[in-house]
Motif scaffolding. Structure first.
Motif, mmCIF file in Angstrom:
data_model
loop_
_atom_site.group_PDB
_atom_site.id
_atom_site.type_symbol
_atom_site.label_atom_id
_atom_site.label_comp_id
_atom_site.label_asym_id
_atom_site.label_seq_id
_atom_site.Cartn_x
_atom_site.Cartn_y
_atom_site.Cartn_z
ATOM 1 N N TYR A 253 0.816 -1.216 0.000
ATOM 2 C CA TYR A 253 0.000 0.000 0.000
ATOM 3 C C TYR A 253 0.854 1.274 0.000
ATOM 4 N N PRO A 254 1.896 1.386 0.848
ATOM 5 C CA PRO A 254 2.705 2.618 0.816
ATOM 6 C C PRO A 254 3.368 2.847 -0.541
ATOM 7 N N ILE A 255 3.861 1.778 -1.153
ATOM 8 C CA ILE A 255 4.507 1.918 -2.467
ATOM 9 C C ILE A 255 3.481 2.344 -3.510
ATOM 10 N N LEU A 284 2.061 12.474 6.144
ATOM 11 C CA LEU A 284 1.793 11.483 5.100
ATOM 12 C C LEU A 284 2.066 10.068 5.617
ATOM 13 N N VAL A 285 3.129 9.910 6.393
ATOM 14 C CA VAL A 285 3.433 8.594 6.978
ATOM 15 C C VAL A 285 2.278 8.130 7.861
ATOM 16 N N SER A 286 1.741 9.037 8.670
ATOM 17 C CA SER A 286 0.614 8.685 9.544
ATOM 18 C C SER A 286 -0.616 8.310 8.732
ATOM 19 N N ILE A 293 -5.716 7.124 2.626
ATOM 20 C CA ILE A 293 -5.561 7.852 1.364
ATOM 21 C C ILE A 293 -6.144 7.018 0.225
ATOM 22 N N ASP A 294 -7.035 7.613 -0.510
ATOM 23 C CA ASP A 294 -7.649 6.921 -1.646
ATOM 24 C C ASP A 294 -6.659 6.847 -2.810
ATOM 25 N N LYS A 295 -6.776 5.781 -3.584
ATOM 26 C CA LYS A 295 -5.852 5.592 -4.706
ATOM 27 C C LYS A 295 -5.967 6.702 -5.748
ATOM 28 N N LEU A 299 -1.739 14.990 -5.540
ATOM 29 C CA LEU A 299 -0.899 15.811 -4.666
ATOM 30 C C LEU A 299 -1.589 17.116 -4.295
ATOM 31 N N SER A 300 -2.256 17.727 -5.264
ATOM 32 C CA SER A 300 -2.916 19.006 -4.993
ATOM 33 C C SER A 300 -4.054 18.835 -3.986
ATOM 34 N N GLU A 301 -4.782 17.734 -4.098
ATOM 35 C CA GLU A 301 -5.876 17.489 -3.149
ATOM 36 C C GLU A 301 -5.340 17.291 -1.728
ATOM 37 N N LEU A 302 -4.192 16.657 -1.636
ATOM 38 C CA LEU A 302 -3.604 16.391 -0.315
ATOM 39 C C LEU A 302 -2.708 17.529 0.163
#
Length: 372
Positions: A253-255, A284-286, A293-295, A299-302
């Protein structure tokens, strides 16, 4: 070493005192163990967590996974904790009942020994005093100055001698009875040790064995549930175990999230080299650890720049328990590099060989990087 009569009597008397005092010590345990058992920590722990589970927060909290809203891993484990401590507390109460019986036996034994030995010792001392009085009376009568002219002197003398003899016999009998009881108590040392002190340890051992067996049966179940928890933090977690849980996608998932966020930013200058905001990377790690985080997120949304997922991806790979190429295969990767370097050295110099050499060096560097 064989003891003579006097030494044996002294030794037996000491053993009698030791047996009596040891029973007293055991009976006095009631004052300490009773409080310890009645106010056990297990009961307090169970009570505290039961109250917590009845709170509004604990009752309403459910796992975000599962169609039925299963209990969270924390609440399930707390329920197990309550159940375990209830079991321990019940076993502790059983131990208390057995302990009470042993202590009552010790108290009765100590009381009997003390009362019996006190009475027999008093009887002996009384007989000794009577003998001393009779002996003094006899000697006093024998030393009278008018004994030659005193009427009925011989008859009176025989009476005093008979009294002294009776007192001496009574003293001897009291001493023998006292000695017999002393030997009897001394001979009970083994049986008292078995019935009281060994039994105390046996019941204690039984209590801890029961608790140990129960915990041994519960812990694998708890450990398995924790291992299967879908909310287990992903950073620092075994890659194979994580991927095996993702039946719909074998990519970690992280990758997957970091790569998707970087899809449109591969031309970003300094990517994977420039350090991002430390606070944003921690955030982001948390979020990745919680898998929120949805697939399809961008980047702009987050509100992240490309360096954040790039650095986060590096952190994830760096914190894997096993190196990316795996420790098991690292030696084989090194063998491949050695073979390629050897083949380069035997060929003639040229641009093609230079390129192969640099590719090999990069592969070597990648192996070292992945092993760190």
């Amino acid at each position: 070493m064989k003891l003579d009569g006097l030494q044996y009597r002294v030794h037996s008397s000491s053993r009698t005192i030791e047996v009596e005092d040891s029973c007293k010590v055991l009976s006095d345990l009631w004052k300490t163990d009773k409080d310890f058992l009645n106010k056990s920590i297990d009961n307090d722990v169970s009570k505290s967590f039961k109250e917590f589970r009845l709170s509004d927060v604990a009752r309403s909290y459910r796992s975000p996974y599962g169609t039925n809203g299963a209990l969270s891993i924390l609440n399930q484990t707390i329920d197990d904790l309550v159940q375990i401590h209830d079991f321990i507390d019940s076993k502790r109460k059983e131990w208390l009942e057995q302990l009470k019986k042993i202590i009552e036996q010790a108290r009765d034994k100590q009381s009997t020994i003390r009362q019996t030995m006190t009475e027999l010792r008093d009887n002996y001392e009384k007989a000794q005093r009577k003998l001393e009085t009779a002996d003094a009376n006899l000697k006093k009568f024998q030393s009278r100055s008018d004994r030659l002219t005193l009427a009925n002197f011989d008859e009176r003398l025989r009476e005093l001698e008979d009294i002294r003899t009776e007192c001496e016999q009574a003293r001897t009998l009291s001493r023998d009875i006292y000695s017999t009881e002393t030997y009897k108590v001394s001979s009970e040392e083994h049986s008292i040790t078995v019935k009281l002190f060994y039994q105390y340890l046996y019941e204690e051992n039984q209590f801890y064995n029961d608790v140990s067996k129960y915990l041994s049966s519960k812990m694998p179940e708890i450990e398995q549930r924790i291992e299967n928890d879908e909310l287990i933090p992903l950073f620092g977690y075994d890659l194979v175990k994580h991927c095996s849980k993702r039946s719909e996608n074998l990519i970690a998932y992280p990758i997957e999230i970091c790569i998707r966020l970087l899809e449109n930013s591969l031309n970003e200058e300094g990517l994977f080299r420039i350090a991002p905001s430390h606070g944003k990377q921690k955030k982001l790690v948390s979020e990745i650890n919680l898998q929120i985080i949805d697939k399809a997120s961008t980047l702009s949304e987050l509100n992240y720049d490309p360096h954040v997922p790039a650095s986060t991806l590096k952190q994830y790979l760096r914190e894997l328990p096993d190196c990316l190429l795996t420790n098991a295969l690292l030696s084989q990767w090194n063998d491949v590099i050695s073979i390629r370097l050897s083949s380069i050295s035997t060929n003639s110099n040229g641009i093609e060989n230079d390129l192969t050499y640099y590719e090999t060096i990069k592969t070597h560097w990648f192996c070292d990087f992945s092993a760190d």
